[in-house]
Enzyme design. Sequence first.
Site, PDB file in Angstrom:
ATOM      1  N   VAL A  27       0.841  -1.203   0.000  1.00 56.68           N
ATOM      2  CA  VAL A  27       0.000   0.000   0.000  1.00 56.68           C
ATOM      3  C   VAL A  27       0.879   1.257   0.000  1.00 56.68           C
ATOM      4  O   VAL A  27       0.874   2.034  -0.944  1.00 56.68           O
ATOM      5  CB  VAL A  27      -0.978   0.029   1.204  1.00 56.68           C
ATOM      6  CG1 VAL A  27      -1.776   1.331   1.228  1.00 56.68           C
ATOM      7  CG2 VAL A  27      -1.933  -1.169   1.154  1.00 56.68           C
ATOM      8  N   CYS A  28       1.648   1.432   1.057  1.00 56.57           N
ATOM      9  CA  CYS A  28       2.358   2.704   1.263  1.00 56.57           C
ATOM     10  C   CYS A  28       3.588   2.871   0.380  1.00 56.57           C
ATOM     11  O   CYS A  28       4.056   3.992   0.190  1.00 56.57           O
ATOM     12  CB  CYS A  28       2.757   2.829   2.728  1.00 56.57           C
ATOM     13  SG  CYS A  28       1.361   2.641   3.844  1.00 56.57           S
ATOM     14  N   THR A  29       4.117   1.773  -0.153  1.00 59.10           N
ATOM     15  CA  THR A  29       5.282   1.852  -1.043  1.00 59.10           C
ATOM     16  C   THR A  29       4.869   1.834  -2.503  1.00 59.10           C
ATOM     17  O   THR A  29       5.374   2.619  -3.311  1.00 59.10           O
ATOM     18  CB  THR A  29       6.263   0.689  -0.778  1.00 59.10           C
ATOM     19  OG1 THR A  29       6.566   0.634   0.614  1.00 59.10           O
ATOM     20  CG2 THR A  29       7.542   0.876  -1.557  1.00 59.10           C
TER      21      THR A  29
END
Length: 195
Positions: free
Chosen positions: A117-119
């Site tokens: 998600v965040c990467t």
Amino acid sequence: MATSSFTADNAAMLLVDHQVGTMGWVSSIPFDEVKANALALAKTAKAVGMPLVLTSSMEEHAQGPLLAELADIAPEEFAGRIRRQGVVDAFDDEHFADAVKRTGRTNLIIAGITNDVCTVFPTLTALHQGNQVQVVADAGGSPSKIADDIAVRRMDKAGATITSTNQLLAELAQNWTTENGSKIISIVNELLSQE
């Protein structure tokens, strides 16, 4: 795909959401390993004078605060971290996008929690904007091995170079006998001694 070497003089380090809560969601890599790798990246950026951008998401919720060690390693960057409120792709936050732009670098090293998600989303955006991106896959992780594998494959297919912490540090050092090389080898030795 990266066409030129990433160096301390041409790259910026972006660490996304290395927060106490989010790190607890990772099961694709041991907590201590991902934490040590993320901290090694921050230490390296500071040691060689590379721009370092830190960001967090919803610290007051389940995600929790950024790792406290980051405040010791990079107090100025920690204090100036971009606190996003629910924005998944960090580049969709104008403050983060501006902070990255202010580095003046188009070679971006990205590590985040979680990779799936965040990467993945800021990596895709950075590539779309014409940057060269290296994703440090073992300084991040995902809730499951399959989720991590899929995220890594997606980023690789989009044109990011997938690397490991140790591999990236060696690339940044270029030569262990140089000033930067000697600074980085001490971080590598510290990292390897923890394994």
